[in-house]
Design a protein around this motif. Structure first.
Motif, PDB file in Angstrom:
ATOM      1  N   ASP A   1     -12.602  -0.426 -22.819  1.00 54.21           N
ATOM      2  CA  ASP A   1     -11.276   0.454 -22.939  1.00 54.21           C
ATOM      3  C   ASP A   1     -11.388   1.347 -23.809  1.00 54.21           C
ATOM      4  O   ASP A   1     -11.211   2.611 -23.598  1.00 54.21           O
ATOM      5  CB  ASP A   1     -10.167  -0.425 -23.121  1.00 54.21           C
ATOM      6  N   LEU A   2     -11.842   0.952 -25.160  1.00 52.46           N
ATOM      7  CA  LEU A   2     -11.975   1.695 -26.136  1.00 52.46           C
ATOM      8  C   LEU A   2     -12.826   3.159 -26.218  1.00 52.46           C
ATOM      9  O   LEU A   2     -12.764   4.117 -26.507  1.00 52.46           O
ATOM     10  CB  LEU A   2     -12.275   1.059 -27.557  1.00 52.46           C
ATOM     11  N   ALA A   3     -14.101   2.429 -25.536  1.00 49.89           N
ATOM     12  CA  ALA A   3     -15.239   3.531 -25.356  1.00 49.89           C
ATOM     13  C   ALA A   3     -14.748   4.593 -24.212  1.00 49.89           C
ATOM     14  O   ALA A   3     -14.982   5.570 -24.460  1.00 49.89           O
ATOM     15  CB  ALA A   3     -16.349   2.800 -24.676  1.00 49.89           C
ATOM     16  N   ALA A   4     -14.092   4.035 -23.275  1.00 49.62           N
ATOM     17  CA  ALA A   4     -13.641   5.046 -22.257  1.00 49.62           C
ATOM     18  C   ALA A   4     -12.653   5.949 -22.710  1.00 49.62           C
ATOM     19  O   ALA A   4     -12.596   7.365 -22.728  1.00 49.62           O
ATOM     20  CB  ALA A   4     -13.136   4.435 -20.966  1.00 49.62           C
TER      21      ALA A   4
ATOM     22  N   ASP B   1      -7.932  -5.710 -41.182  1.00 44.44           N
ATOM     23  CA  ASP B   1      -9.320  -5.665 -40.818  1.00 44.44           C
ATOM     24  C   ASP B   1      -9.343  -5.295 -39.062  1.00 44.44           C
ATOM     25  O   ASP B   1     -10.355  -4.705 -38.711  1.00 44.44           O
ATOM     26  CB  ASP B   1     -10.165  -7.192 -40.860  1.00 44.44           C
ATOM     27  N   ASP B   2      -8.375  -5.643 -38.387  1.00 45.08           N
ATOM     28  CA  ASP B   2      -8.312  -4.875 -37.247  1.00 45.08           C
ATOM     29  C   ASP B   2      -8.165  -3.503 -37.073  1.00 45.08           C
ATOM     30  O   ASP B   2      -8.850  -3.098 -36.092  1.00 45.08           O
ATOM     31  CB  ASP B   2      -7.090  -5.698 -36.487  1.00 45.08           C
TER      32      ASP B   2
ATOM     33  N   ASP C   1     -13.532   1.811 -36.186  1.00 46.50           N
ATOM     34  CA  ASP C   1     -15.126   2.133 -35.805  1.00 46.50           C
ATOM     35  C   ASP C   1     -15.183   2.253 -34.416  1.00 46.50           C
ATOM     36  O   ASP C   1     -16.136   3.118 -33.890  1.00 46.50           O
ATOM     37  CB  ASP C   1     -15.586   0.661 -36.134  1.00 46.50           C
ATOM     38  N   ALA C   2     -14.442   1.492 -33.505  1.00 44.93           N
ATOM     39  CA  ALA C   2     -14.636   1.588 -32.038  1.00 44.93           C
ATOM     40  C   ALA C   2     -14.357   3.171 -31.340  1.00 44.93           C
ATOM     41  O   ALA C   2     -14.766   3.470 -30.476  1.00 44.93           O
ATOM     42  CB  ALA C   2     -13.740   0.718 -31.212  1.00 44.93           C
TER      43      ALA C   2
ATOM     44  N   SER D   1      -6.666   6.183 -44.713  1.00 46.97           N
ATOM     45  CA  SER D   1      -8.230   6.151 -44.606  1.00 46.97           C
ATOM     46  C   SER D   1      -8.572   5.983 -43.015  1.00 46.97           C
ATOM     47  O   SER D   1      -9.890   6.113 -42.730  1.00 46.97           O
ATOM     48  CB  SER D   1      -8.803   5.095 -45.303  1.00 46.97           C
ATOM     49  N   THR D   2      -7.734   6.064 -42.050  1.00 49.23           N
ATOM     50  CA  THR D   2      -8.008   5.724 -40.614  1.00 49.23           C
ATOM     51  C   THR D   2      -7.253   6.566 -39.868  1.00 49.23           C
ATOM     52  O   THR D   2      -6.345   7.480 -40.308  1.00 49.23           O
ATOM     53  CB  THR D   2      -7.748   4.542 -40.106  1.00 49.23           C
TER      54      THR D   2
END
Length: 290
Positions: free
Chosen positions: A82-85, A103-104, A110-111, A143-144
């Motif tokens: 899902d994240l990649a798509a 952490d999540d 990162d994904a 930072s995200t």
């Protein structure tokens, strides 16, 4: 439009596997559309729903509405795909479920490493662990991509074994804590869904409760909830009149440099001016988007 000022009164969840519902959403007056790959999609339909969501986003036609895709968690068989798509799509945001702690957020950040810089990360606040970690999760916004939270009161009720009644008494402390934590880091925040879509009086009462707590808007499960939701979370004529009066009063030459003035007999400070300016800006955005 500045994402911090754009109207986010109504966010409609739609099963990404339902092509007719997605087509209809392009004509509805909601401010946001969330194409759901998680709760609303059966396990054997996950891959098909993912493809449909990506295709719908690429097709466009949503106008000024923000479009997000709710992914399955990275701890599920479908989350990584899902994240990649989604990272390669034109979605405005990815909404991720059941965040427990910072952490999540790092893992989802990162994904999304290959995603365009403008793609936002939205997170569901719906676990007991997340309620215990609200300040730490909010701090990740610096930072995200994290920019918005959505309350997941149904899942939170399930995990707590609490009763989700119209008054939402067991959850009131968590709602206020979440709003305060989000505001401390400039994160937008939306109230959770109301399961009642037939009795709109019940829905409106819950929406007004959310407005009282400071939410920008509310997530919805049915198109019938859009109109009352937009009404509740739009500035009233009286509020706008007051905001314009405050702005005009501070612009008078005799009030230049003052921190406190009187407006229509009421003591008014610079903080009220900031609130008035934001209200007018949001109202202008509502007018632009319908």
């Amino acid at each position: 439009m500045d994402k911090n000022l754009r109207p986010r009164r109504s966010a409609l969840y739609l099963p990404a596997s339902n092509a007719k519902a997605i087509a209809k959403a392009r004509t509805l007056p909601c401010d946001m559309v969330i194409l759901d790959l998680e709760d609303a999609v059966a396990p054997d339909m996950k891959d098909e729903a993912r493809d449909a969501a990506i295709a719908a986003v690429h097709e466009g036609g949503f106008g000024d509405r923000e479009v997000a895709i709710r992914a399955n968690g990275l701890d599920t068989p479908w989350g990584a795909a899902d994240l990649a798509a989604i990272a390669g799509s034109h979605a405005d945001a990815v909404l991720v479920p059941k965040v427990d702690g910072p952490d999540d957020i790092v893992a989802y950040q990162d994904a999304l490493g290959s995603a365009p810089p403008a793609m936002q990360l939205w997170a569901m606040i719906e676990t007991c662990a997340s309620v215990a970690n609200l300040p730490a999760i909010a701090a990740m916004a610096g930072s995200t991509r994290l920019s918005l939270w959505i309350m997941g009161t149904n899942d939170l009720a399930k995990e707590m074994r609490a009763q989700l009644t119209p008054c939402r008494t067991p959850f009131l402390p968590f709602l206020s804590m979440a709003v305060a934590a989000a505001r401390s880091q400039g994160i937008a925040i939306l109230d959770g869904v109301c399961n009642e879509f037939r009795d709109l009086d019940v829905f409106e009462a819950e929406a007004r409760q959310g407005l009282m707590f400071g939410f920008e808007g509310k997530t919805l499960i049915h198109p019938a909830q859009i109109e009352p939701c937009n009404t509740v979370f739009s500035p009233s004529e009286a509020e706008l009149a007051w905001a314009h009066a405050v702005i005009a009063a501070f612009e008078l030459p005799e009030n230049a440099g003052k921190g406190v003035i009187k407006v229509e007999g009421k003591m008014t400070e610079l903080l009220h001016l900031e609130q008035a300016q934001r209200l007018v800006a949001v109202a202008a955005g509502i007018g632009a988007t319908g």
